[in-house]
Design an enzyme around this catalytic site. Structure first.
Site, PDB file in Angstrom:
ATOM      1  N   HIS A  36       0.836  -1.210   0.000  1.00 47.03           N
ATOM      2  CA  HIS A  36       0.000   0.000   0.000  1.00 47.03           C
ATOM      3  C   HIS A  36       0.864   1.250   0.000  1.00 47.03           C
ATOM      4  O   HIS A  36       1.801   1.369   0.785  1.00 47.03           O
ATOM      5  CB  HIS A  36      -0.916   0.020   1.233  1.00 47.03           C
ATOM      6  CG  HIS A  36      -2.097  -0.890   1.092  1.00 47.03           C
ATOM      7  ND1 HIS A  36      -3.195  -0.834   1.914  1.00 47.03           N
ATOM      8  CD2 HIS A  36      -2.360  -1.883   0.206  1.00 47.03           C
ATOM      9  CE1 HIS A  36      -4.079  -1.749   1.543  1.00 47.03           C
ATOM     10  NE2 HIS A  36      -3.593  -2.405   0.503  1.00 47.03           N
TER      11      HIS A  36
ATOM     12  N   TYR B 113      -9.118   5.302   7.773  1.00 49.30           N
ATOM     13  CA  TYR B 113      -9.270   5.640   9.194  1.00 49.30           C
ATOM     14  C   TYR B 113     -10.283   6.771   9.273  1.00 49.30           C
ATOM     15  O   TYR B 113     -10.082   7.811   8.637  1.00 49.30           O
ATOM     16  CB  TYR B 113      -7.948   6.138   9.781  1.00 49.30           C
ATOM     17  CG  TYR B 113      -6.887   5.070   9.970  1.00 49.30           C
ATOM     18  CD1 TYR B 113      -6.770   4.390  11.176  1.00 49.30           C
ATOM     19  CD2 TYR B 113      -5.995   4.750   8.952  1.00 49.30           C
ATOM     20  CE1 TYR B 113      -5.781   3.418  11.371  1.00 49.30           C
ATOM     21  CE2 TYR B 113      -5.013   3.782   9.129  1.00 49.30           C
ATOM     22  CZ  TYR B 113      -4.914   3.121  10.333  1.00 49.30           C
ATOM     23  OH  TYR B 113      -3.945   2.166  10.514  1.00 49.30           O
TER      24      TYR B 113
ATOM     25  N   PRO C  11      -4.098   0.036  18.965  1.00 50.16           N
ATOM     26  CA  PRO C  11      -3.805  -0.411  17.593  1.00 50.16           C
ATOM     27  C   PRO C  11      -3.917   0.666  16.510  1.00 50.16           C
ATOM     28  O   PRO C  11      -3.623   0.393  15.345  1.00 50.16           O
ATOM     29  CB  PRO C  11      -4.842  -1.518  17.357  1.00 50.16           C
ATOM     30  CG  PRO C  11      -5.918  -1.260  18.334  1.00 50.16           C
ATOM     31  CD  PRO C  11      -5.305  -0.585  19.516  1.00 50.16           C
TER      32      PRO C  11
ATOM     33  N   LYS D 274       1.135  -0.404  15.288  1.00 50.05           N
ATOM     34  CA  LYS D 274       2.531  -0.489  15.710  1.00 50.05           C
ATOM     35  C   LYS D 274       2.882  -1.721  16.554  1.00 50.05           C
ATOM     36  O   LYS D 274       4.063  -2.031  16.740  1.00 50.05           O
ATOM     37  CB  LYS D 274       2.916   0.767  16.516  1.00 50.05           C
ATOM     38  CG  LYS D 274       2.957   2.024  15.686  1.00 50.05           C
ATOM     39  CD  LYS D 274       4.101   1.977  14.692  1.00 50.05           C
ATOM     40  CE  LYS D 274       3.980   2.986  13.599  1.00 50.05           C
ATOM     41  NZ  LYS D 274       4.320   2.489  12.283  1.00 50.05           N
TER      42      LYS D 274
ATOM     43  N   TYR E 299       4.137   6.307  10.222  1.00 49.88           N
ATOM     44  CA  TYR E 299       3.249   5.176   9.913  1.00 49.88           C
ATOM     45  C   TYR E 299       3.997   4.046   9.202  1.00 49.88           C
ATOM     46  O   TYR E 299       3.776   2.866   9.475  1.00 49.88           O
ATOM     47  CB  TYR E 299       2.059   5.661   9.065  1.00 49.88           C
ATOM     48  CG  TYR E 299       0.956   4.627   8.954  1.00 49.88           C
ATOM     49  CD1 TYR E 299      -0.052   4.549   9.910  1.00 49.88           C
ATOM     50  CD2 TYR E 299       0.927   3.709   7.892  1.00 49.88           C
ATOM     51  CE1 TYR E 299      -1.059   3.593   9.825  1.00 49.88           C
ATOM     52  CE2 TYR E 299      -0.069   2.748   7.793  1.00 49.88           C
ATOM     53  CZ  TYR E 299      -1.062   2.701   8.770  1.00 49.88           C
ATOM     54  OH  TYR E 299      -2.045   1.741   8.679  1.00 49.88           O
TER      55      TYR E 299
HETATM   56  P1  RFL Z   1       1.838 -12.255  21.731  1.00 53.33           P
HETATM   57  O1  RFL Z   1       1.403 -12.354  20.317  1.00 53.33           O
HETATM   58  O2  RFL Z   1       0.821 -11.846  22.737  1.00 53.33           O
HETATM   59  O3  RFL Z   1       2.465 -13.647  22.129  1.00 53.33           O
HETATM   60  C1  RFL Z   1       2.788 -13.965  23.456  1.00 53.33           C
HETATM   61  C2  RFL Z   1       2.703 -15.458  23.604  1.00 53.33           C
HETATM   62  O4  RFL Z   1       3.166 -15.829  24.900  1.00 53.33           O
HETATM   63  C3  RFL Z   1       2.354 -16.877  25.386  1.00 53.33           C
HETATM   64  N1  RFL Z   1       2.483 -16.908  26.868  1.00 53.33           N
HETATM   65  C4  RFL Z   1       3.143 -17.877  27.552  1.00 53.33           C
HETATM   66  N2  RFL Z   1       3.784 -18.987  27.152  1.00 53.33           N
HETATM   67  C5  RFL Z   1       4.351 -19.774  28.091  1.00 53.33           C
HETATM   68  N3  RFL Z   1       4.270 -19.504  29.422  1.00 53.33           N
HETATM   69  C6  RFL Z   1       3.625 -18.415  29.883  1.00 53.33           C
HETATM   70  N4  RFL Z   1       3.558 -18.146  31.202  1.00 53.33           N
HETATM   71  C7  RFL Z   1       3.025 -17.523  28.924  1.00 53.33           C
HETATM   72  N5  RFL Z   1       2.330 -16.384  29.017  1.00 53.33           N
HETATM   73  C8  RFL Z   1       1.999 -16.013  27.758  1.00 53.33           C
HETATM   74  C9  RFL Z   1       0.961 -16.527  24.876  1.00 53.33           C
HETATM   75  O5  RFL Z   1       0.113 -17.662  24.818  1.00 53.33           O
HETATM   76  C10 RFL Z   1       1.280 -15.964  23.506  1.00 53.33           C
HETATM   77  O6  RFL Z   1       1.201 -16.946  22.487  1.00 53.33           O
HETATM   78  O7  RFL Z   1       3.060 -11.226  21.889  1.00 53.33           O
HETATM   79  P2  RFL Z   1       4.249 -10.842  20.858  1.00 53.33           P
HETATM   80  O8  RFL Z   1       4.881 -12.046  20.267  1.00 53.33           O
HETATM   81  O9  RFL Z   1       5.077  -9.857  21.582  1.00 53.33           O
HETATM   82  O10 RFL Z   1       3.530 -10.126  19.636  1.00 53.33           O
HETATM   83  C11 RFL Z   1       2.953  -8.877  19.771  1.00 53.33           C
HETATM   84  C12 RFL Z   1       1.707  -8.792  18.904  1.00 53.33           C
HETATM   85  O11 RFL Z   1       0.921  -9.956  19.036  1.00 53.33           O
HETATM   86  C13 RFL Z   1       0.879  -7.582  19.296  1.00 53.33           C
HETATM   87  O12 RFL Z   1       1.685  -6.436  19.466  1.00 53.33           O
HETATM   88  C14 RFL Z   1      -0.189  -7.210  18.300  1.00 53.33           C
HETATM   89  O13 RFL Z   1      -1.010  -8.264  17.927  1.00 53.33           O
HETATM   90  C15 RFL Z   1      -1.033  -6.112  18.943  1.00 53.33           C
HETATM   91  N6  RFL Z   1      -2.314  -6.006  18.313  1.00 53.33           N
HETATM   92  C16 RFL Z   1      -2.351  -5.359  17.149  1.00 53.33           C
HETATM   93  N7  RFL Z   1      -1.216  -4.790  16.641  1.00 53.33           N
HETATM   94  C17 RFL Z   1      -1.240  -4.153  15.468  1.00 53.33           C
HETATM   95  O14 RFL Z   1      -0.165  -3.690  15.014  1.00 53.33           O
HETATM   96  N8  RFL Z   1      -2.446  -4.042  14.783  1.00 53.33           N
HETATM   97  C18 RFL Z   1      -3.601  -4.614  15.255  1.00 53.33           C
HETATM   98  O15 RFL Z   1      -4.623  -4.543  14.612  1.00 53.33           O
HETATM   99  C19 RFL Z   1      -3.596  -5.286  16.474  1.00 53.33           C
HETATM  100  N9  RFL Z   1      -4.713  -5.883  16.976  1.00 53.33           N
HETATM  101  C20 RFL Z   1      -3.446  -6.612  18.874  1.00 53.33           C
HETATM  102  C21 RFL Z   1      -4.654  -6.557  18.165  1.00 53.33           C
HETATM  103  C22 RFL Z   1      -3.405  -7.268  20.115  1.00 53.33           C
HETATM  104  C23 RFL Z   1      -4.543  -7.837  20.677  1.00 53.33           C
HETATM  105  N10 RFL Z   1      -4.473  -8.418  22.005  1.00 53.33           N
HETATM  106  C24 RFL Z   1      -3.198  -8.804  22.566  1.00 53.33           C
HETATM  107  C25 RFL Z   1      -5.485  -8.275  22.948  1.00 53.33           C
HETATM  108  C26 RFL Z   1      -5.790  -7.171  18.680  1.00 53.33           C
HETATM  109  C27 RFL Z   1      -5.736  -7.823  19.912  1.00 53.33           C
HETATM  110  C28 RFL Z   1      -6.983  -8.507  20.389  1.00 53.33           C
HETATM  111  C1  PHB Z   2      -5.932  -4.534  10.869  1.00 53.67           C
HETATM  112  O1  PHB Z   2      -5.990  -4.764   9.660  1.00 53.67           O
HETATM  113  O2  PHB Z   2      -6.290  -5.373  11.705  1.00 53.67           O
HETATM  114  C2  PHB Z   2      -5.446  -3.213  11.341  1.00 53.67           C
HETATM  115  C3  PHB Z   2      -4.920  -2.331  10.417  1.00 53.67           C
HETATM  116  C4  PHB Z   2      -4.457  -1.097  10.851  1.00 53.67           C
HETATM  117  C5  PHB Z   2      -4.537  -0.767  12.191  1.00 53.67           C
HETATM  118  C6  PHB Z   2      -5.040  -1.659  13.099  1.00 53.67           C
HETATM  119  C7  PHB Z   2      -5.522  -2.891  12.681  1.00 53.67           C
HETATM  120  O3  PHB Z   2      -4.117   0.467  12.586  1.00 53.67           O
END
Ligand code: RFL
Ligand code: PHB
Length: 389
Positions: free
Chosen positions: A72, A200, A292, A296, A384
């Site tokens: 994009h 957005y 989110p 980032k 971004y």
């Molecule tokens: P993760 O992906 O949370 O992975 C951590 C892993 O650790 C495991 N764990 C354990 N394992 C063994 N022993 C224990 N005691 C443990 N405790 C926990 C968990 O089961 C898990 O598998 O962290 P990581 O790898 O640092 O990755 C970070 C990303 O996942 C996170 O920053 C993003 O997904 C945040 N986030 C989003 N980021 C974006 O950039 N765009 C988004 O749209 C976006 N949507 C989101 C999100 C995070 C969400 N969460 C955490 C509530 C939507 C959600 C719902």
């Molecule tokens: C998504 O595609 O899930 C998404 C994209 C951009 C954002 C957050 C979530 O800022």
């Protein structure tokens, strides 16, 4: 059992770091409390910065990403009846790649399997012992048994609710936490995206985002109050609410359909005081959470991994602790910049019930400035698409 590095958590940060360390011949093991199926069912991030893409490609996990990721050149910014475009390509000659976190995780699992890098699933870490010594021990539950592994470094990639950020003394009294009074209700639907790039929207009904995973899979979000129950949101109610938050000309192109996933994510900002204590390092959500809005979260996890890998390689190959001791400051410098951008974007786009009319006007004016100023658009694009490592 002894391994050089124990990684707690098999999310994107743990898997990427494991692949990078193993590629340098460093002995690693990943302990993940959930099943692989569960980890892969979590729908999360969707936008990758160039630095994240480059690391995945360099490590050998980039084939599907390069084939199926959508490049994009910009994003659309909407208000109730107006919309403008910010062109990253034109302003700073950069792009982002739209590719789901689920796919990134799947590609990394496949890579680790191919290279026989061990991941133990359903292994919940219960204790980290002696992390300030040079021989920490990690104790975990697996198949109803308590097991332990000794190592030289423990890397906490276990997310916000994990164990490792709570072990570090300086993080126990942490002032850097903001809970926002709203969350995002997101749905995934097997319909073509309403636009070629993300939208957005700051509408008078609250924030909305139109995103995508592919040309036939859309991801849409609306802002909801904290504590909202997903069970109260039928698909019809979601679409109704979404339509009210986008300009009329976009609404007329929207194709709706049944949701195949629906969930609510709370919004918060959190930064650990430190990302290292002795032989324990934190990466990703274990060290920080961003709302989110700036996309980032996953990208910061990848930049932490970059710095942690650099520090660990210096330790194992040059026997030097300098880079380990510099890790936290180096990683946090970039984290705080992305934290600021996410906070700014979140404040500008959302309707906050606690905001006074003055603050509302400031939000509106920030968006108008972004619309009218090419300089502001360059600054936006710089943040971004991802700041340099
Ligand atoms: P993760 O992906 O949370 O992975 C951590 C892993 O650790 C495991 N764990 C354990 N394992 C063994 N022993 C224990 N005691 C443990 N405790 C926990 C968990 O089961 C898990 O598998 O962290 P990581 O790898 O640092 O990755 C970070 C990303 O996942 C996170 O920053 C993003 O997904 C945040 N986030 C989003 N980021 C974006 O950039 N765009 C988004 O749209 C976006 N949507 C989101 C999100 C995070 C969400 N969460 C955490 C509530 C939507 C959600 C719902
Ligand atoms: C998504 O595609 O899930 C998404 C994209 C951009 C954002 C957050 C979530 O800022």
């Amino acid at each position: 059992m002894f391994v050089q590095v124990v990684i707690i958590g098999g999310g994107p940060s743990g898997l990427l770091l494991a692949a990078k360390l193993a590629a340098r011949g460093i002995d690693v093991i990943v302990l993940e409390q959930r099943t692989r199926k569960y980890v892969l069912s979590r729908i999360r991030a969707g936008v990758l910065e160039t630095g994240t893409v480059n690391q995945l490609v360099e490590i050998g996990a980039g084939k599907n990403l390069l084939q199926n990721g959508l490049k994009h050149n910009g994003v659309f910014i909407a208000t109730d009846e107006d919309m403008f475009h910010i062109d990253f390509k034109e302003s700073i000659d950069k792009q982002v790649t739209v590719y789901g976190q689920t796919e990134v995780t799947k590609d990394l699992y496949e890579l680790l399997d191919r290279r026989n890098i061990p991941i133990i699933h359903e292994a919940k870490v219960e204790k980290i012992l002696d992390h300030t010594s040079s021989r920490p021990t990690v104790v975990y539950e697996n198949n109803g048994q308590t097991k332990s592994v000794q190592c030289e470094f423990v890397i906490g990639c276990d997310g916000f609710h994990g164990i490792s950020n709570k072990i570090i003394k300086r993080n126990q009294e942490n002032p850097y936490l903001i809970q926002l009074p709203y969350g995002w209700l997101g749905i995934l639907s097997e319909t073509p995206p309403v636009e070629d790039e993300l939208i957005y929207s700051r509408s008078s009904m609250g924030f909305a985002l139109a995103s995508m995973r592919s040309k036939s899979l859309s991801r849409y979000y609306v802002q909801v109050p904290t504590g909202e129950n997903v069970g109260n949101w039928s698909d019809a109610r979601f679409w109704e609410s979404f339509k009210l938050r986008i300009p009329k000309h976009v609404r007329s192109n929207l194709i709706t359909g049944p949701s195949i996933e629906k969930s609510i994510a709370p919004l918060r900002s959190y930064v650990a005081n430190t990302m290292q204590e002795g032989h324990l390092l934190l990466c990703g959500d274990a060290a920080h959470i961003v709302p989110p809005t700036g996309a980032k979260g996953l990208n910061l996890a990848a930049s932490d991994v970059y710095y942690a890998h650099e520090a660990l390689v210096s330790y194992f190959f040059n026997n030097q602790l300098d880079k380990i001791n510099e890790y936290s400051n180096k990683a946090l410098m970039r984290v705080w910049k992305s934290m600021r951008f996410s906070w700014w974007m979140t404040r500008m786009f959302h309707h906050d019930p606690n905001q006074n009319p003055f603050e509302e006007k400031i939000g509106e004016s920030e968006l108008n400035h972004l619309k009218d100023s090419k300089l502001m658009q360059s600054v936006f694009s710089d943040n971004y698409t991802g700041l340099p490592y």
